[in-house]
Design a protein around this motif. Structure first.
Motif, PDB file in Angstrom:
ATOM      1  N   MET A   9      27.777 102.160 103.374  1.00 30.48           N
ATOM      2  CA  MET A   9      27.138 101.335 103.581  1.00 30.48           C
ATOM      3  C   MET A   9      26.986 102.046 102.162  1.00 30.48           C
ATOM      4  SD  MET A   9      23.713 100.642 105.567  1.00 30.48           S
ATOM      5  CE  MET A   9      25.314 100.033 106.900  1.00 30.48           C
ATOM      6  N   TYR A  10      26.111 100.563 101.387  1.00 35.48           N
ATOM      7  CA  TYR A  10      26.046 100.812  99.844  1.00 35.48           C
ATOM      8  C   TYR A  10      24.502 100.710  99.953  1.00 35.48           C
ATOM      9  CZ  TYR A  10      30.443 100.787  99.418  1.00 35.48           C
ATOM     10  OH  TYR A  10      32.394 100.778  99.424  1.00 35.48           O
ATOM     11  N   GLN A  11      24.478 100.886  98.705  1.00 34.64           N
ATOM     12  CA  GLN A  11      22.638 100.050  98.218  1.00 34.64           C
ATOM     13  C   GLN A  11      23.191 100.013  96.591  1.00 34.64           C
ATOM     14  OE1 GLN A  11      20.287 103.730  98.790  1.00 34.64           O
ATOM     15  NE2 GLN A  11      20.690 104.829  97.832  1.00 34.64           N
ATOM     16  N   LEU A  12      21.698  99.403  95.889  1.00 38.91           N
ATOM     17  CA  LEU A  12      21.882  98.921  94.383  1.00 38.91           C
ATOM     18  C   LEU A  12      21.749 100.474  93.786  1.00 38.91           C
ATOM     19  CD1 LEU A  12      19.785  95.585  94.012  1.00 38.91           C
ATOM     20  CD2 LEU A  12      22.467  96.338  94.079  1.00 38.91           C
ATOM     21  N   ALA A  13      22.319 100.493  92.228  1.00 37.82           N
ATOM     22  CA  ALA A  13      22.055 101.549  91.765  1.00 37.82           C
ATOM     23  C   ALA A  13      20.301 100.988  90.881  1.00 37.82           C
ATOM     24  CB  ALA A  13      23.022 101.495  90.997  1.00 37.82           C
ATOM     25  N   ALA A  14      20.499  99.421  90.613  1.00 40.87           N
ATOM     26  CA  ALA A  14      19.244  98.889  89.702  1.00 40.87           C
ATOM     27  C   ALA A  14      18.754  97.650  90.079  1.00 40.87           C
ATOM     28  CB  ALA A  14      20.296  99.178  88.080  1.00 40.87           C
ATOM     29  N   PRO A  15      18.457  96.739  89.365  1.00 37.33           N
ATOM     30  CA  PRO A  15      18.194  95.375  89.953  1.00 37.33           C
ATOM     31  C   PRO A  15      19.126  94.911  89.377  1.00 37.33           C
ATOM     32  CG  PRO A  15      15.986  96.996  89.412  1.00 37.33           C
ATOM     33  CD  PRO A  15      16.762  97.273  88.918  1.00 37.33           C
ATOM     34  N   ALA A  16      19.255  93.495  90.447  1.00 37.16           N
ATOM     35  CA  ALA A  16      20.497  92.543  89.554  1.00 37.16           C
ATOM     36  C   ALA A  16      20.488  91.007  89.112  1.00 37.16           C
ATOM     37  CB  ALA A  16      21.928  92.760  90.092  1.00 37.16           C
ATOM     38  N   PHE A  17      20.932  90.694  88.352  1.00 35.55           N
ATOM     39  CA  PHE A  17      20.489  88.737  88.196  1.00 35.55           C
ATOM     40  C   PHE A  17      21.222  87.619  88.341  1.00 35.55           C
ATOM     41  CE2 PHE A  17      17.058  91.778  86.912  1.00 35.55           C
ATOM     42  CZ  PHE A  17      15.596  91.520  88.056  1.00 35.55           C
ATOM     43  N   ALA A  18      21.010  86.721  88.320  1.00 40.58           N
ATOM     44  CA  ALA A  18      21.674  85.734  88.153  1.00 40.58           C
ATOM     45  C   ALA A  18      21.448  84.417  87.784  1.00 40.58           C
ATOM     46  CB  ALA A  18      23.279  85.317  89.336  1.00 40.58           C
ATOM     47  N   GLU A  19      20.983  83.449  87.660  1.00 41.98           N
ATOM     48  CA  GLU A  19      21.029  82.295  87.844  1.00 41.98           C
ATOM     49  C   GLU A  19      22.339  81.038  87.432  1.00 41.98           C
ATOM     50  OE1 GLU A  19      18.786  79.181  85.007  1.00 41.98           O
ATOM     51  OE2 GLU A  19      17.962  81.022  84.248  1.00 41.98           O
ATOM     52  N   ILE A  20      22.176  80.472  88.371  1.00 37.57           N
ATOM     53  CA  ILE A  20      22.653  79.204  88.771  1.00 37.57           C
ATOM     54  C   ILE A  20      21.876  77.513  88.705  1.00 37.57           C
ATOM     55  CG2 ILE A  20      24.461  80.285  90.337  1.00 37.57           C
ATOM     56  CD1 ILE A  20      23.653  78.608  92.915  1.00 37.57           C
ATOM     57  N   GLU A  21      22.953  76.782  88.779  1.00 39.22           N
ATOM     58  CA  GLU A  21      22.038  75.131  88.574  1.00 39.22           C
ATOM     59  C   GLU A  21      22.813  74.116  89.919  1.00 39.22           C
ATOM     60  OE1 GLU A  21      20.714  71.470  85.389  1.00 39.22           O
ATOM     61  OE2 GLU A  21      20.195  73.747  84.709  1.00 39.22           O
ATOM     62  N   ILE A  22      22.177  73.445  89.838  1.00 34.64           N
ATOM     63  CA  ILE A  22      22.813  72.696  91.168  1.00 34.64           C
ATOM     64  C   ILE A  22      22.150  71.153  91.609  1.00 34.64           C
ATOM     65  CG2 ILE A  22      23.756  72.490  93.928  1.00 34.64           C
ATOM     66  CD1 ILE A  22      24.302  75.138  94.159  1.00 34.64           C
ATOM     67  N   LYS A  23      23.077  70.289  90.912  1.00 39.58           N
ATOM     68  CA  LYS A  23      22.241  69.410  91.126  1.00 39.58           C
ATOM     69  C   LYS A  23      20.944  68.663  90.409  1.00 39.58           C
ATOM     70  CE  LYS A  23      24.855  67.441  95.084  1.00 39.58           C
ATOM     71  NZ  LYS A  23      24.454  66.311  96.128  1.00 39.58           N
ATOM     72  N   LYS A  24      20.442  70.141  89.249  1.00 44.81           N
ATOM     73  CA  LYS A  24      19.179  70.067  88.526  1.00 44.81           C
ATOM     74  C   LYS A  24      18.326  70.775  89.071  1.00 44.81           C
ATOM     75  CE  LYS A  24      19.722  65.237  86.372  1.00 44.81           C
ATOM     76  NZ  LYS A  24      18.700  64.214  85.662  1.00 44.81           N
ATOM     77  N   SER A  25      18.607  71.421  90.098  1.00 42.85           N
ATOM     78  CA  SER A  25      17.350  72.117  90.392  1.00 42.85           C
ATOM     79  C   SER A  25      18.251  73.734  90.269  1.00 42.85           C
ATOM     80  CB  SER A  25      17.502  72.521  92.020  1.00 42.85           C
ATOM     81  OG  SER A  25      16.761  71.611  93.048  1.00 42.85           O
ATOM     82  N   ARG A  26      17.531  74.769  89.455  1.00 43.31           N
ATOM     83  CA  ARG A  26      17.436  76.387  89.394  1.00 43.31           C
ATOM     84  C   ARG A  26      17.521  76.727  90.524  1.00 43.31           C
ATOM     85  NH1 ARG A  26      13.854  77.216  84.628  1.00 43.31           N
ATOM     86  NH2 ARG A  26      14.851  79.099  84.726  1.00 43.31           N
ATOM     87  N   PHE A  27      18.583  77.555  90.573  1.00 44.40           N
ATOM     88  CA  PHE A  27      17.824  79.146  91.901  1.00 44.40           C
ATOM     89  C   PHE A  27      18.322  80.520  91.072  1.00 44.40           C
ATOM     90  CE2 PHE A  27      19.762  75.248  93.950  1.00 44.40           C
ATOM     91  CZ  PHE A  27      18.963  74.829  94.991  1.00 44.40           C
ATOM     92  N   LEU A  28      17.161  81.410  90.907  1.00 41.81           N
ATOM     93  CA  LEU A  28      17.197  82.138  89.936  1.00 41.81           C
ATOM     94  C   LEU A  28      17.523  83.317  91.597  1.00 41.81           C
ATOM     95  CD1 LEU A  28      14.376  81.872  88.284  1.00 41.81           C
ATOM     96  CD2 LEU A  28      16.674  80.987  87.766  1.00 41.81           C
ATOM     97  N   GLY A  29      18.728  84.154  91.719  1.00 42.43           N
ATOM     98  CA  GLY A  29      18.927  84.896  92.731  1.00 42.43           C
ATOM     99  C   GLY A  29      18.537  86.304  92.234  1.00 42.43           C
ATOM    100  N   GLN A  30      18.326  86.991  92.522  1.00 39.53           N
ATOM    101  CA  GLN A  30      17.480  88.482  92.188  1.00 39.53           C
ATOM    102  C   GLN A  30      17.391  89.380  93.475  1.00 39.53           C
ATOM    103  OE1 GLN A  30      13.262  88.508  90.833  1.00 39.53           O
ATOM    104  NE2 GLN A  30      13.586  86.088  90.294  1.00 39.53           N
ATOM    105  N   LEU A  31      18.060  90.861  93.189  1.00 37.82           N
ATOM    106  CA  LEU A  31      18.208  92.090  93.516  1.00 37.82           C
ATOM    107  C   LEU A  31      17.886  92.771  93.545  1.00 37.82           C
ATOM    108  CD1 LEU A  31      22.244  91.356  94.201  1.00 37.82           C
ATOM    109  CD2 LEU A  31      20.316  90.691  95.814  1.00 37.82           C
ATOM    110  N   TYR A  32      16.551  93.914  94.287  1.00 37.82           N
ATOM    111  CA  TYR A  32      15.711  94.524  93.377  1.00 37.82           C
ATOM    112  C   TYR A  32      16.319  96.302  95.042  1.00 37.82           C
ATOM    113  CZ  TYR A  32      13.529  91.173  91.538  1.00 37.82           C
ATOM    114  OH  TYR A  32      13.235  90.167  90.568  1.00 37.82           O
TER     115      TYR A  32
END
Length: 193
Positions: free
Chosen positions: A1-24
């Protein structure tokens, strides 16, 4: 089992929609609610703020208006697949005007979290055990030195006929610690798991 050391982020765009992925990294639903409030305040024009929470004893999902099962469930599945705990996954969606359909939404939300994991640093979770050690008063300093060696934490000490120490120690150290303590104190110790 694991946990995050720090927050992490990513952004993807699909058919003009923006999806901001965030982990805390966090440890309970109260912290999750506080983090979600901050995210909503930072993104007032977002159409959806979907999330999945995995914590010890507390988990939750919210599609935030997306069709049921198309947002939070795929995010949750990524968390389970990555074998993480004490984590809040959030995807903020800015709608681009083109409908993605249920399958498209499912892929987009899962992908946003998968991309955030590419930027994440994971650390192994070490399971702790709580034990009680009963010793003579005169042996307490020796016991504390051994506890320090194994990076154990003394949670409480009470004194009556003997010293009674409640200790948190990594499970992987239990056997070696118990053997060393018993040998050092020549068997004059009681350890309760």
């Amino acid at each position: 089992m694991y946990q995050l050391a720090a927050p992490a982020f990513a952004e993807i765009e699909i058919k003009k929609s923006r999806f901001l992925g965030q982990l805390y990294p966090l440890h309970n639903s109260v912290q999750a609610r506080e983090q979600l409030a901050l995210i909503r305040a930072a993104h007032p024009n977002a159409v959806h703020v979907c999330w999945a929470l995995v914590c010890a004893g507390e988990s939750g999902l919210d599609d935030d208006g997306e069709p049921s099962g198309t947002a939070a469930k795929p995010m949750y599945n990524v968390l389970v697949h990555k074998d993480v705990t004490n984590i809040l996954a959030v995807v903020v969606r800015y709608w681009g005007g083109i409908k993605l359909g249920a399958g498209g939404l499912t892929r987009a939300y899962g992908q946003a979290i998968s991309e955030a994991f590419k930027a994440a640093e994971l650390i192994a979770v070490e399971t702790m055990a709580t034990i009680t050690i009963q010793i003579a008063f005169a042996d307490e300093s020796q016991v504390r030195r051994i506890l320090e060696k194994y990076q154990a934490l003394v949670n409480d000490v009470s004194y009556a006929d003997n010293a009674l120490m409640q200790v948190s120690i990594k499970e992987k150290h239990l056997n070696l610690f118990g053997a060393e303590l018993t040998e050092t104190l020549k068997g004059q110790v009681k350890i309760k798991m």
